[in-house]
Structure formats: C-alpha cells, structure tokens
Design a protein around this motif. Structure first.
Motif, PDB file in Angstrom:
ATOM      1  N   TYR A 303     -21.274 -82.552 -65.537  1.00  0.00           N
ATOM      2  CA  TYR A 303     -21.744 -81.162 -65.560  1.00  0.00           C
ATOM      3  C   TYR A 303     -22.647 -80.849 -66.756  1.00  0.00           C
ATOM      4  CZ  TYR A 303     -19.012 -79.025 -61.751  1.00  0.00           C
ATOM      5  OH  TYR A 303     -18.506 -78.646 -60.543  1.00  0.00           O
ATOM      6  N   VAL A 304     -22.528 -81.589 -67.843  1.00  0.00           N
ATOM      7  CA  VAL A 304     -23.352 -81.253 -69.010  1.00  0.00           C
ATOM      8  C   VAL A 304     -24.335 -82.370 -69.332  1.00  0.00           C
ATOM      9  CG1 VAL A 304     -21.622 -79.699 -69.990  1.00  0.00           C
ATOM     10  CG2 VAL A 304     -21.628 -82.102 -70.660  1.00  0.00           C
ATOM     11  N   THR A 305     -24.784 -83.107 -68.290  1.00  0.00           N
ATOM     12  CA  THR A 305     -25.695 -84.215 -68.551  1.00  0.00           C
ATOM     13  C   THR A 305     -27.119 -83.906 -68.116  1.00  0.00           C
ATOM     14  OG1 THR A 305     -25.238 -85.176 -66.405  1.00  0.00           O
ATOM     15  CG2 THR A 305     -23.875 -85.930 -68.233  1.00  0.00           C
ATOM     16  N   GLY A 306     -27.439 -82.618 -67.965  1.00  0.00           N
ATOM     17  CA  GLY A 306     -28.802 -82.284 -67.583  1.00  0.00           C
ATOM     18  C   GLY A 306     -29.124 -82.628 -66.135  1.00  0.00           C
ATOM     19  N   MET A 307     -28.100 -82.791 -65.300  1.00  0.00           N
ATOM     20  CA  MET A 307     -28.330 -82.994 -63.861  1.00  0.00           C
ATOM     21  C   MET A 307     -29.047 -81.769 -63.303  1.00  0.00           C
ATOM     22  SD  MET A 307     -27.090 -85.575 -62.132  1.00  0.00           S
ATOM     23  CE  MET A 307     -26.839 -87.135 -62.897  1.00  0.00           C
TER      24      MET A 307
ATOM     25  N   THR B 175     -22.511 -76.295 -74.096  1.00  0.00           N
ATOM     26  CA  THR B 175     -22.578 -77.715 -74.418  1.00  0.00           C
ATOM     27  C   THR B 175     -23.611 -78.347 -73.505  1.00  0.00           C
ATOM     28  OG1 THR B 175     -20.169 -77.651 -74.485  1.00  0.00           O
ATOM     29  CG2 THR B 175     -21.184 -79.807 -74.760  1.00  0.00           C
ATOM     30  N   GLU B 176     -24.377 -79.287 -74.002  1.00  0.00           N
ATOM     31  CA  GLU B 176     -25.193 -80.099 -73.107  1.00  0.00           C
ATOM     32  C   GLU B 176     -25.396 -81.438 -73.787  1.00  0.00           C
ATOM     33  OE1 GLU B 176     -26.043 -78.849 -70.076  1.00  0.00           O
ATOM     34  OE2 GLU B 176     -27.686 -80.107 -69.357  1.00  0.00           O
ATOM     35  N   ASP B 177     -25.358 -82.512 -72.967  1.00  0.00           N
ATOM     36  CA  ASP B 177     -25.504 -83.844 -73.541  1.00  0.00           C
ATOM     37  C   ASP B 177     -26.911 -84.045 -74.090  1.00  0.00           C
ATOM     38  OD1 ASP B 177     -22.932 -84.313 -72.891  1.00  0.00           O
ATOM     39  OD2 ASP B 177     -23.324 -85.886 -71.410  1.00  0.00           O
ATOM     40  N   MET B 179     -29.378 -87.176 -74.793  1.00  0.00           N
ATOM     41  CA  MET B 179     -29.435 -88.572 -74.359  1.00  0.00           C
ATOM     42  C   MET B 179     -30.768 -89.219 -74.681  1.00  0.00           C
ATOM     43  SD  MET B 179     -27.826 -87.798 -70.622  1.00  0.00           S
ATOM     44  CE  MET B 179     -28.627 -86.206 -70.581  1.00  0.00           C
ATOM     45  N   THR B 184     -32.949 -82.542 -72.474  1.00  0.00           N
ATOM     46  CA  THR B 184     -32.126 -81.506 -71.863  1.00  0.00           C
ATOM     47  C   THR B 184     -32.342 -80.210 -72.629  1.00  0.00           C
ATOM     48  OG1 THR B 184     -30.318 -82.216 -73.268  1.00  0.00           O
ATOM     49  CG2 THR B 184     -30.328 -83.072 -71.029  1.00  0.00           C
TER      50      THR B 184
END
Ligand SMILES: [Cu+2]
Lengths: 535, 231
Positions: A303-307, B175-177, B179, B184
């Motif tokens: 959910y928080v991986t920029g999908m 929150t956001e990953d 990478m 993002t």
C-alpha cells in the motif's frame, strides 16, 4: 525376543524405525517435534528482542545487526518452520488420514521424503544462526537490501526451497489421499471441517509456492551470480520481488489460518456436542471463498510502495471483501455454540481463547485493509500486534489446542491437568499484556522492527509492560511443554474416546492407532457425519 | 421511473469516480489530510468495536448458557432447512458487504485528498541513504532536516540512493516508501507551527531504527530566513 504380548506403544523406542518410517502418524509426530524445536529457538529470540526493547538505547546488543538477525530468524522460523509445518505437517499428517478412515496417505514414501526435506531445512535454518554471516534480511528478504547486505541470504533461499519442495510434495499427497482414500460411503459433505481446511491450504500451497520459489531464486542470482532482476541501476525493478513474494505470502497466511480454523471447528463441535452450523455454507462459501479471493489481495502489503492509485483502491475493496467468507466461517463457529451442551477441557479453553483472537485479530485487519488508513499505520507496532493476533497467536493456539485435544489419541495418556490450566492462564494473560500496548502505541507512530526508539521516549513504559508479558507467555509455554513430556511418559491412561467424539479417529481407531490405523476396515453410512450428536 | 433515475445517478457517480483522476486540485480549499485521517480512524474504530463487542458478548452468553449439565447431554441444534441455510448465508454476507462498501467509500474519499497535490504546493526532493535523510529545496539548497512554512502545502518527491527506506511522518499521518529507481510522492498541509519528526518505516539494515530527523513547520518569515542561511 520377549514372549510377552506388546502393544504398539509399549515397543522399545527404536530411532532407526522413526527415521525411516513411512507411517503418517510417526511422520506427524516428527513434524511436531521439529516445528516445536523451531518454535522454541524462535521464541527465545523473541524474548531477547523484548529485553532489548524494554528500555531506550542498547541494552545488550553490540550493534543493530545483532537485533536484526534475531528478528530475521524469529519471523522466518515461526512462519516457515513452525506454523506451516505445525499445521499442514503435524496436524494434517496425524489426523487427516484417521478422519477419512484411511490406512495411511496415498504415497507414504513420498511423505517420508517430505519430512526428511523438512528436517534438512530446519538444520539449515539453525546453522544460519551460528555462522559468522547470519542472515539479517527479515523473513520477507526484500531486495536491494537482501542483495547488498553482508548477511548470508543463501541460507534463506535454500531453506525456502527445501520447505517449498516439501510442501508441494505434501500437497499432492494429501489431495490424492482425500480424493481417493476416503472410507467407502464417505461423501464430500460428510468430511470433517479440518479435512476441508487442509485441502484448501494445500490447494493454495500448490498454486502459489512456485511463485515464491521463483522470487527467492532470482534473489540468489542477483546476489551471487551478478544478475540484475531487482537492481534498478541495471534495468531491474525492486518492486518485482515484492509483488512475487506477496503473491505467495498473502495466500500463505490462509495456508496457516485455514487449518487452524479447522482444528478450532473440530474441538468446538466435539466439546459442544453439536453439529456444525450451516456446514455447506461454511465449506463452500467460507473456506471456498477465502481460497477464491485470497489470491487477489496481495497489494495490501504494498500500500505504501507508490503503486498506481487505482490499484491501491481496487485491492482495498478486494481486501475488505475477505470479511465476507471469513464472516461466514465466524457465523458457523458461533452458530455451533447455539443450543449446545458444552463441556470444558484445556483444548476447549484454548479454543475459546481462539474465538477472542480471531475477533481482535480479524477486526484490527479492517483499518489495515483501508489504504487511506494504512498510509499511517504501515510498519507500525499496530500492524505488528494485528498479525501476531490473527496469524501468530491464533494459529499457535491451534497447534497447542490440537496437541491437548488429540493427546490421548497420540499417546494413550491424558495431559489435561492442573499444570495445563496454569500454563494456559499464564500464556493467555501474557499475550494480552504483550500485544495490547503495541496496539496502542502503533497509531501514535511507534515503528516496528526498531531496537531503539530514542525519538519516542513516551513509549518506554509500554515497551516495559510488553516485555513483562512476553516472559509470562514464555513461562506458560515452558510449563506446557514440560507437562506434555511428563504426561506422554507417565500421565494417567486415557479412555478410548475421552471427549465422546463422533469423528472416526476416536470411534474406530485405538489409542494410539497401530500400523494401518483401523483394526477393521471402516465404512460409513449415508447419514453419518462426524458431528451427528443429536440423534 | 424512480429506480431508473436512481441508477442513472449511480452510474454518473461511478463514471465520475472512475475517470476523475485527481491531478491537481484548485487552491483555496486545501484539505487537512491529518484531520481526515483522524476522523476516518475514529469511525472505523467505532465500527470494529461495535462488531467485536456484539460477537464477544454473544460468545460469552452461549459459552455460559449452554454449558452441559451432565456428561451424556448433547446439543439440540437442528439441521437448517435449505431456506434457512441460504438466509443465514446471504443476510450476514449482505451486512458484511454493506459495511465493506461503506468503509471503502469513506476510505476512497480520504484517499483522493491524500493523493491530490494542491496546485500551490512547495516541492521538496527527498533522498534516503543508509542511514540518513537529505532534503533538497526548489532553490537547490540541501539540508538534513525538513523545515516548511506554515500555510503552504508541501509535496515531497522521494527516491533512494541505496536500499528501500520509507518516509514515515506520524504527525501528518503519512508514509510512503522511498526506493531506488522509483520516485514516489506524498503531500501534507502544515496548518500550524509544530516540531515533529520523520522515522524510517522500511527495514534498511543496521541503523534502521536511528534513521530519523526533525520535521518542523515554522512561520513563513522564519522559514525564508532559515533557508537563506542554509546556502
Ligand atoms: Cu531506512
């Protein structure tokens, strides 16, 4: 040779016979011993982590990596070497053939090969703790970290390979066993719920394990053979791994959850002397529904991986919809208590605790299913507490309850005594004292997987309480295991059917069953079910 | 006729939801996603508490009420008729589903706010390293802590130099990953002066739990002064 008549359980212990056995019951017991060994070591690591976290700053680690290695082992071993083999290895092996009235599984030698693979995997996993470059990659093994770390990722990959291979063989074996080896007369709607849930778990294993095997193999190639599947600098993609990993590992949650639910149904129906409420809806709607939707929700781990935003909404809806089949299973569990005649033993006490765990664990999954709430809850101690309730504790209690419930079947003796009750209360109070503080501080921002939290000094008291809880739990579990061992050796002799069950393993097989299980071939009548108490 | 109108409205709404890709919202009515989150969280807590209490009370009642009085006693529940069996499947399923869709709709609205960057947002580039954060402002200034002026929404465009990290901003409920090889974003609305922090929320190795730094919302004049000093 002695001239005295010996029954099966009085024969002298012969290690060679155990190692080379093809008997599903002995294989089941060996799964239990192996998975409890993994549980003990992984539990010890949990205690060390709780001690480290009890106060701010380093307590007794030299570097963060020490903590990370324990955390890796705790997660990987609890899931892959304790819960999955404890449920689909021990419980399925020992009880499923008995429940369907079969003499053994369809392919006993392949079954023996499965347990060998499992033991190789356990040895490999334990070795990884004592080598100088212990893996520190969490049970998820995300690249690029798993590729760039000095930790030895190959231990992780090979352990997953061995366990995966073992599970695939087990899956084929048990599917064939249930399809072809049911007692004459036993129709699909007369199966024990545990048989259905095991079947469902093995279908999931068969479909999804190859994907996990592929993911970790690519990880191995990236780290040791110089490929770049997950390296963006060379055209790879870090999220490819996470998609493949969770494509298996979310269904893996149901591989654990479903057999645990099956055990819960067996114990509740027997101790409540009642039929399963709405059996067909539970099986085809509930268990079948979980299998059908379980593979379409994995993005909730990303959910928080920029999908893409639409994908995170789509999988929010599919994840929330899991509550429909799980809700039907819950309705059947609750309904089975209606107008029942309940008696309580230790197995039933664990089962009642499981009703509470499925509620708290399941309902705390609802905010986590919602993308817009998870953007804050992600990787906090809230999620840590949630999955410990629904996956860790619920399923661990299923293994414990199963051992108590079928203890007379496996050993011919009773383990249901005062110590069993004391250890239950210690560990039930312990788990609540451990995990409720984590539910509270998670939404306030406490991240999981932290050995230090100097930025959040206000959480120290909560961590202290949680650590006390962990030791209460450990004391309870230690007493329980000692009680199992002493009761197996010298507990009071059990009656043939101590809980007055109607299921075949109790009504037709001796305690413990000898080779071939049933003294006489079993057939069942058209109107027989394992739950027909009210007749 | 009424039904037809209902469906045409429903259809219109569905189309709007499907195609209204939130790109840039008009300035002026900037949502406060922190308050949005808190409101949704409390609603969901009430929802799950009510469900949990109903089921747990029902279980406790039955576990006591239906205790066996003698060892020979058996349960007296009778087999459901087909109609009852279907009813006991469809009605609970409909209730659970209704709750799911209700929550999904609520969640979707907040999600739109969370993902729709206001037009007037100030952009800051964030890079994660093992084990620290680096911030780059629009004028090229780089810093190791994040300060923002109160009253201007902030959008963070984030990437990593090494392994995966995650930008966890508990005060703003985000929150956001972060990478390597991907960019993002998250945005937040600093409506009042506050000293808070960012922690790393994705396991990234030895010093993962020490990868935190200050995030401060300060008065605009103070911010300008601070930014100039950094150069
Ligand atoms: Cu990090």
């Amino acid at each position: 040779m002695s001239t005295a008549t010996t029954t099966h359980d009085q024969e002298a212990f012969n290690l060679k016979e155990w190692i080379f056995t093809t008997d599903h019951k002995r294989i089941g017991v060996m799964y239990l011993i192996g998975s409890m060994a993994a549980f003990a070591v992984a539990g010890m690591m949990a205690l060390m982590m709780r001690l480290e976290q009890a106060n701010i700053g380093a307590q007794f680690i030299e570097t963060g990596t020490d903590y990370n290695e324990w955390l890796y082992f705790h997660g990987a071993a609890m899931i892959l070497a304790f819960l999955i083999p404890g449920l689909t290895g021990f419980a399925a092996n020992y009880f499923l053939p008995l429940m369907i009235g079969a003499a053994d599984v369809a392919f006993p030698r392949i079954n023996a090969f499965s347990i060998w693979l499992f033991y190789f995997a356990i040895v490999l996993a334990l070795l990884s703790v004592v080598v100088p470059d212990t893996p520190d990659i969490m049970w998820t093994g995300y690249p690029p970290y798993a590729v760039t770390t000095e930790g030895n990722t190959s231990f992780y990959v090979f352990t997953v390979h061995l366990l995966g291979f073992s599970s695939i063989l087990g899956a084929v074996n048990f599917l064939v066993t249930v399809i072809y080896m049911r007692a004459p007369g036993m129709g699909w709607n007369q199966l024990n719920i545990f048989v259905w849930t095991t079947l469902a778990a093995f279908v999931l294993q068969l479909v999804f394990i190859p994907v996990l095997a592929a993911a970790v193999t690519l990880l191995l190639f990236d780290k040791y053979l110089g490929t770049h599947f997950f390296d963006p600098a060379a055209g790879g993609d870090v999220l490819l791994y996470q998609n493949l990993f969770w494509f298996y590992s979310h269904p893996a949650v149901y591989v654990i959850f479903l057999p645990a639910v099956g055990i819960l149904f067996e114990i509740i129906a027997t101790m409540a002397k009642n039929q399963i409420f709405n059996y067909k809806v539970c099986v085809y709607g509930g268990i079948g529904g979980v299998v059908a939707i379980g593979g379409e929700v994995w993005i909730h781990h990303l959910y928080v991986t920029g999908m893409p935003d639409w994908l995170r909404i789509g999988m929010m809806i599919s994840t929330l919809l899991i509550s429909v089949p799980v809700g039907l299973i819950v309705m059947s569990l609750w309904g089975t208590l209606w107008r029942a005649a309940i008696s309580y033993n230790v197995a039933m006490m664990y089962s009642v605790a499981m009703l509470y765990l499925i509620m708290v664990g399941g309902l705390t999954g609802i905010p986590l299913a919602m993308t817009s709430l998870t953007v804050h809850l992600s990787e906090t101690s809230f999620i840590h507490a949630h999955f410990h309730f629904i996956m860790g504790l619920f399923s661990t209690y299923a293994v414990f309850a199963a051992v108590y419930y079928w203890f007379p079947k496996m050993t011919g003796r009773m383990a249901d005594n005062g110590w069993a009750r004391i250890s239950f209360w210690l560990n039930f109070i312990g788990i609540n004292v451990t995990f409720w503080p984590l539910f509270i501080i998670g939404p306030q921002g406490m991240p999981r997987r932290y050995w230090n939290y100097e930025m959040f000094p206000q959480f120290e008291a909560y961590h202290e309480v949680a650590t006390v809880g962990a030791f209460l739990t450990a004391a309870g579990v230690a007493i329980m295991i000692i009680n199992w061992i002493t009761s197996a050796i010298s507990g009071p002799k059990a009656p043939a059917n101590p809980w007055n069950s109607r299921s075949l393993e109790w009504t037709h097989a001796p305690n413990p069953p000898g080779p071939g299980n049933f003294p006489e071939a079993v057939t069942v009548a058209d109107d027989w079910t394992p739950y027909d108490y009210n007749k | 006729m009424k039904l037809k109108r209902f469906f045409s409205v429903l259809n219109g709404a569905a189309m709007a939801l499907l195609f209204a890709t939130p790109a840039f919202a008009a300035a002026g009515d900037t949502p406060d996603t922190r308050a949005d989150w808190d409101e949704l969280w409390h609603e969901v807590l009430v929802d799950i508490t009510v469900i949990g209490v109903i089921f747990i009370v029902a279980a406790i009642y039955m576990l006591i009420r239906f205790k066996a009085t003698n060892p020979e006693q058996v349960g007296t529940a009778t087999r459901l008729t087909t109609a009852n069996a279907i009813g006991w499947a469809l009605i609970p399923a409909a209730i659970f589903m209704a709750d799911d869709f209700y929550l999904a709709a609520k969640g979707w609205t907040v999600w739109d706010h969370q993902r729709t960057v206001p037009e007037n947002a100030m952009e800051v580039k964030v890079t994660g390293y093992q084990w620290y954060w680096e911030f780059e402002y629009e004028d090229g200034t780089t810093t190791d802590e994040l300060k923002v002026p109160v009253g201007t929404p902030v959008v963070l465009r984030m990437t990593s130099d090494d392994v995966i990290h995650s930008f966890g901003l508990p005060y703003y409920r985000l929150t956001e990953d972060v990478m390597p090889g991907r960019i993002t974003y998250i945005w937040f609305n600093p409506i009042e002066e506050v000293e808070t922090l960012v922690t790393c929320r994705e396991f990234c190795g030895n010093s993962h739990s020490e990868m935190f730094t200050a995030v401060e919302a300060i008065a605009p004049a103070e911010f300008e002064k601070w930014l100039a000093e950094q150069g």
